[in-house]
Design a protein around this motif. Structure first.
Motif, PDB file in Angstrom:
ATOM      1  N   ARG A 301       0.834  -1.212   0.000  1.00  9.34           N
ATOM      2  CA  ARG A 301       0.000   0.000   0.000  1.00  9.34           C
ATOM      3  C   ARG A 301       0.861   1.250   0.000  1.00  9.34           C
ATOM      4  O   ARG A 301       0.587   2.215  -0.731  1.00  9.34           O
ATOM      5  CB  ARG A 301      -0.917  -0.011   1.223  1.00  9.34           C
ATOM      6  N   GLU A 302       1.899   1.266   0.844  1.00 11.44           N
ATOM      7  CA  GLU A 302       2.762   2.437   0.922  1.00 11.44           C
ATOM      8  C   GLU A 302       3.537   2.644  -0.370  1.00 11.44           C
ATOM      9  O   GLU A 302       3.659   3.774  -0.866  1.00 11.44           O
ATOM     10  CB  GLU A 302       3.730   2.287   2.101  1.00 11.44           C
ATOM     11  N   ASN A 303       4.041   1.567  -0.940  1.00  9.81           N
ATOM     12  CA  ASN A 303       4.770   1.687  -2.209  1.00  9.81           C
ATOM     13  C   ASN A 303       3.873   2.196  -3.318  1.00  9.81           C
ATOM     14  O   ASN A 303       4.284   3.023  -4.148  1.00  9.81           O
ATOM     15  CB  ASN A 303       5.372   0.340  -2.603  1.00  9.81           C
ATOM     16  N   ARG A 304       2.662   1.716  -3.329  1.00 12.53           N
ATOM     17  CA  ARG A 304       1.715   2.164  -4.366  1.00 12.53           C
ATOM     18  C   ARG A 304       1.374   3.642  -4.174  1.00 12.53           C
ATOM     19  O   ARG A 304       1.273   4.393  -5.155  1.00 12.53           O
ATOM     20  CB  ARG A 304       0.456   1.296  -4.321  1.00 12.53           C
ATOM     21  N   ARG A 305       1.219   4.071  -2.929  1.00 10.53           N
ATOM     22  CA  ARG A 305       0.931   5.486  -2.655  1.00 10.53           C
ATOM     23  C   ARG A 305       2.080   6.370  -3.139  1.00 10.53           C
ATOM     24  O   ARG A 305       1.857   7.388  -3.812  1.00 10.53           O
ATOM     25  CB  ARG A 305       0.709   5.689  -1.153  1.00 10.53           C
ATOM     26  N   ILE A 306       3.301   5.975  -2.805  1.00  6.18           N
ATOM     27  CA  ILE A 306       4.468   6.766  -3.198  1.00  6.18           C
ATOM     28  C   ILE A 306       4.611   6.814  -4.711  1.00  6.18           C
ATOM     29  O   ILE A 306       4.894   7.873  -5.297  1.00  6.18           O
ATOM     30  CB  ILE A 306       5.742   6.190  -2.543  1.00  6.18           C
ATOM     31  N   LEU A 307       4.405   5.671  -5.370  1.00  5.10           N
ATOM     32  CA  LEU A 307       4.526   5.630  -6.824  1.00  5.10           C
ATOM     33  C   LEU A 307       3.437   6.474  -7.484  1.00  5.10           C
ATOM     34  O   LEU A 307       3.695   7.193  -8.459  1.00  5.10           O
ATOM     35  CB  LEU A 307       4.459   4.181  -7.313  1.00  5.10           C
ATOM     36  N   THR A 308       2.218   6.394  -6.973  1.00  4.50           N
ATOM     37  CA  THR A 308       1.115   7.175  -7.528  1.00  4.50           C
ATOM     38  C   THR A 308       1.412   8.671  -7.429  1.00  4.50           C
ATOM     39  O   THR A 308       1.233   9.427  -8.398  1.00  4.50           O
ATOM     40  CB  THR A 308      -0.197   6.848  -6.794  1.00  4.50           C
ATOM     41  N   GLU A 309       1.862   9.103  -6.264  1.00  2.00           N
ATOM     42  CA  GLU A 309       2.179  10.522  -6.073  1.00  2.00           C
ATOM     43  C   GLU A 309       3.359  10.938  -6.946  1.00  2.00           C
ATOM     44  O   GLU A 309       3.349  12.025  -7.542  1.00  2.00           O
ATOM     45  CB  GLU A 309       2.482  10.787  -4.604  1.00  2.00           C
ATOM     46  N   GLY A 310       4.382  10.083  -7.031  1.00  2.00           N
ATOM     47  CA  GLY A 310       5.562  10.418  -7.824  1.00  2.00           C
ATOM     48  C   GLY A 310       5.255  10.540  -9.303  1.00  2.00           C
ATOM     49  O   GLY A 310       5.690  11.493  -9.970  1.00  2.00           O
TER      50      GLY A 310
END
Length: 389
Positions: A301-310
């Motif tokens: 979940r955290e990796n997906r959040r960071i990738l989405t924002e990036g």
């Protein structure tokens, strides 16, 4: 909750790793990770590893049977992780998901006949049919560019199922590569079409433990009921990164269907459960294994959040397709306005090239990424991307 090594890269060198061999030298030299394939870039489940180690300490690598202790662990796991109460006799161990599918193909699909695969879908389904000299036809899901969601074209699927030469339907839920899931009413509709046309359904659910939202994913066998033509494939392979281990359990409630499948399995030269896998399952299908998967979900979940924002900041024209499960990201790059070759070159320059969409029955404007990597690795990839743009 136990601490796990999600921040540590697993050591691939010297292990004969296919992913290590496939990782471009430029990615390694830049200190980045590869998003190719669907394997963890951090160590797998400690409970499973302890089971393998216990087998090694015992020093017994004999033929190993499916006994009550084995069945109890699988029954417990499916109830604890998927809220699915199954009977021990429904469990059929196999040598992995594709072996299990190949058995179904041999059983149901004759010469000149086909299996149906819903696309986008995992490319190795067709590979299995090709190797057996059997055909594959596809039934598309429609993509809504505004929402990023996929929907089965029910009329098209019904037409495919109505053809006498199409003898097996393969469903992937959660879907690989998109990460989207089918609702219970959709699964029941697939069951209704299956019974109407008397076409068995092989449902690959090996990503089902890696959910990104609350609740559980309804198993096809549960939605379809005990008298269905459902063959539901489950595995620890994706939630514990056992992709090279080649072990799965298919769940077949229908007794006559199960008996036929088991006969075909042995005709396909199934031997026994690998003794190291037996011990691994005993340790992993427990509360310790459950805690590992729950912690894995948080990392994804955290990796997906960071990738989405990036990506929203660096490549706002790209669309990361919404997902409810898996550690896969399916990205639509069509908004960049690049041709397929130009897009491939652009992503290679950013050292951010995943698996091209054509491998999954989609266009090469889509790419699949595995984000079961340390969170710092995602951040480092985005930092490199920003430097190169």
């Amino acid at each position: 909750m136990q601490c796990f090594e999600f921040d540590r890269l697993v050591e691939r060198a010297g292990a004969g790793s296919l992913k290590e061999a496939m990782t471009p030298l430029a990615v390694k030299e830049a200190g980045l990770v590869s998003y190719w394939g669907a394997e963890f870039e951090f160590p797998g489940c400690p409970a499973f590893s302890e089971g393998v180690a216990e087998c090694a300490r015992r020093g017994l690598y004999a033929f190993t049977r499916q006994d009550d202790a084995y069945n109890e662990r699988i029954v417990w796991w499916l109830k604890a992780m998927r809220d699915w109460e199954i009977r021990p006799e429904w469990i059929v161990p196999t040598h992995g998901t594709i072996f299990a599918l190949a058995t179904a193909i041999r059983l149901f699909v004759g010469e000149g006949e086909n299996m149906i695969v819903i696309t986008p879908g995992y490319n190795r389904y067709k590979q299995a049919a090709d190797r057996l000299g059997r055909g594959t036809v596809t039934s598309r899901m429609d993509y809504d560019e505004k929402t990023g969601c996929y929907q089965i074209d029910w009329e098209y699927l019904s037409q495919k199922l109505s053809r006498a030469e199409n003898r097996l339907l393969v469903v992937c839920n959660p879907n690989n590569p998109t990460g989207q899931t089918l609702k219970e009413e959709e699964l029941k509709h697939i069951h209704e079409l299956s019974m109407q046309h008397q076409v068995p359904v092989f449902c690959d659910e090996i990503f089902a433990e890696v959910i990104l939202e609350g609740g559980t994913i309804t198993p096809f066998g549960k939605a379809a009921g005990p008298d269905s033509l459902a063959i539901t494939c489950t595995s620890l392979g994706k939630c514990m990164s056992l992709t090279g281990v080649n072990h799965a359990n298919v769940i077949i409630p229908n007794e006559k269907l199960r008996e036929r499948y088991i006969c075909q399995k042995y005709a396909d030269h199934y031997g026994s459960i690998d003794p190291m896998l037996y011990s691994g399952v005993q340790h992993a299908c427990t509360q310790a294994g459950k805690e590992y998967v729950l912690a894995l979900r948080e990392v994804v979940r955290e990796n997906r959040r960071i990738l989405t924002e990036g990506l929203g900041r660096l490549l706002p024209e790209a669309n990361l397709v919404p997902a409810k499960a898996t550690y896969l990201c399916w990205i639509d790059y069509s908004g960049l306005g690049l041709g397929d070759r130009a897009l491939a070159g652009f992503l290679e320059r950013l050292l951010f090239a995943g698996d091209a969409g054509s491998e999954y029955g989609a266009s090469d404007q889509f790419y699949r990424y595995s984000i079961a990597v340390p969170t710092w690795a995602v951040e480092k990839s985005l930092a490199y991307m920003e430097k190169m743009l």
